[in-house]
Design a protein around this motif. Structure first.
Motif, short mmCIF file in Angstrom:
data_model
loop_
_atom_site.label_atom_id
_atom_site.label_comp_id
_atom_site.label_asym_id
_atom_site.label_seq_id
_atom_site.Cartn_x
_atom_site.Cartn_y
_atom_site.Cartn_z
N THR A 279 0.82 -1.21 0.00
CA THR A 279 0.00 0.00 0.00
C THR A 279 0.85 1.27 0.00
N LEU A 280 1.86 1.33 0.86
CA LEU A 280 2.70 2.54 0.90
C LEU A 280 3.49 2.71 -0.39
N THR A 281 3.97 1.61 -0.94
CA THR A 281 4.70 1.67 -2.22
C THR A 281 3.77 2.15 -3.32
N GLN A 282 2.56 1.63 -3.35
CA GLN A 282 1.59 2.05 -4.35
C GLN A 282 1.27 3.54 -4.19
N ASP A 283 1.05 3.98 -2.96
CA ASP A 283 0.75 5.39 -2.72
C ASP A 283 1.91 6.29 -3.13
N LEU A 284 3.12 5.84 -2.86
CA LEU A 284 4.30 6.66 -3.13
C LEU A 284 4.64 6.74 -4.62
N LEU A 285 4.56 5.61 -5.31
CA LEU A 285 5.02 5.56 -6.71
C LEU A 285 3.92 5.27 -7.73
N GLY A 286 2.72 4.96 -7.26
CA GLY A 286 1.66 4.59 -8.18
C GLY A 286 1.85 3.18 -8.74
N TRP A 287 2.73 2.39 -8.13
CA TRP A 287 3.00 1.03 -8.59
C TRP A 287 1.86 0.11 -8.22
N LYS A 288 1.36 -0.58 -9.20
CA LYS A 288 0.31 -1.57 -8.95
C LYS A 288 0.62 -2.80 -9.79
N PRO A 289 0.79 -3.96 -9.13
CA PRO A 289 1.06 -5.18 -9.89
C PRO A 289 -0.08 -5.49 -10.86
N VAL A 290 0.28 -5.88 -12.08
CA VAL A 290 -0.72 -6.18 -13.10
C VAL A 290 -0.54 -7.57 -13.72
N GLN A 291 0.58 -8.20 -13.45
CA GLN A 291 0.87 -9.53 -14.01
C GLN A 291 0.11 -10.61 -13.23
N PRO A 292 0.05 -11.83 -13.77
CA PRO A 292 -0.64 -12.91 -13.05
C PRO A 292 -0.03 -13.13 -11.66
N GLY A 293 -0.91 -13.45 -10.71
CA GLY A 293 -0.46 -13.79 -9.37
C GLY A 293 0.12 -15.19 -9.34
#
Length: 164
Positions: free
Chosen positions: A131-145
């Protein structure tokens, strides 16, 4: 990291999930678990298998490193995780389906004998968040889990290697 920032060097730390998976993973935890299962004839988990393993796809991790280099503030601590905590039992079940092997719980007293050097890892409960990484950089995993990656079958095409 703070000392580097004080010297004008922008640095950050990326902590990856223990399981970094994709078609490029030939020697990590998942291929090793598959090799153990093949050699033992059973896919095991310890106890109720509720302990959680975080995971991230290799391509999502690579994108996070790029974002960190391009725009992470100095001193950033970033978490490269997608699946923030997959119950180990679900991982074992997916491996069992892929190998067409039975899946079974084993007691903690048998973990060392079954998993060897991985016994500490397969019993660890290691949930974490991006969550903090996403908030800071806008990074959101999109590849298959991880579970989807196991369903795709490429892990089961990897030649068997000696188990621990």
């Amino acid at each position: 990291m703070v000392a580097l920032a004080e010297r004008g060097i922008r640095s950050s730390v990326v902590r990856l999930a223990p399981t970094v998976h994709s078609t490029l993973d030939h020697n990590g935890f998942i291929p090793t678990l598959i090799s153990i299962a093949r050699s033992k004839g059973v896919v095991a988990y310890v106890g109720d298998g509720a302990n959680r393993w975080p995971a991230v796809n290799t391509l999502d991790a690579a994108r996070l490193y790029r974002l960190a280099l391009e725009s992470a503030p100095a001193g950033s601590r970033l978490h490269g995780v997608d699946n923030q905590g997959i119950p180990f039992r679900e991982i074992a079940e997916a491996i069992g389906r892929g190998l067409n092997l039975p899946v079974a719980s084993i007691p903690a007293t048998e973990a060392d004998a079954h998993f060897g050097f991985l016994s500490g890892h397969v019993t660890a409960d290691n949930p974490c968040s991006h969550t903090l990484t996403q908030d800071l950089l806008g990074w959101k995993p999109v590849q298959p889990g991880l579970i989807e990656d196991l369903r795709q079958g490429h892990y089961f095409d990897i030649p068997a290697t000696p188990a621990t």
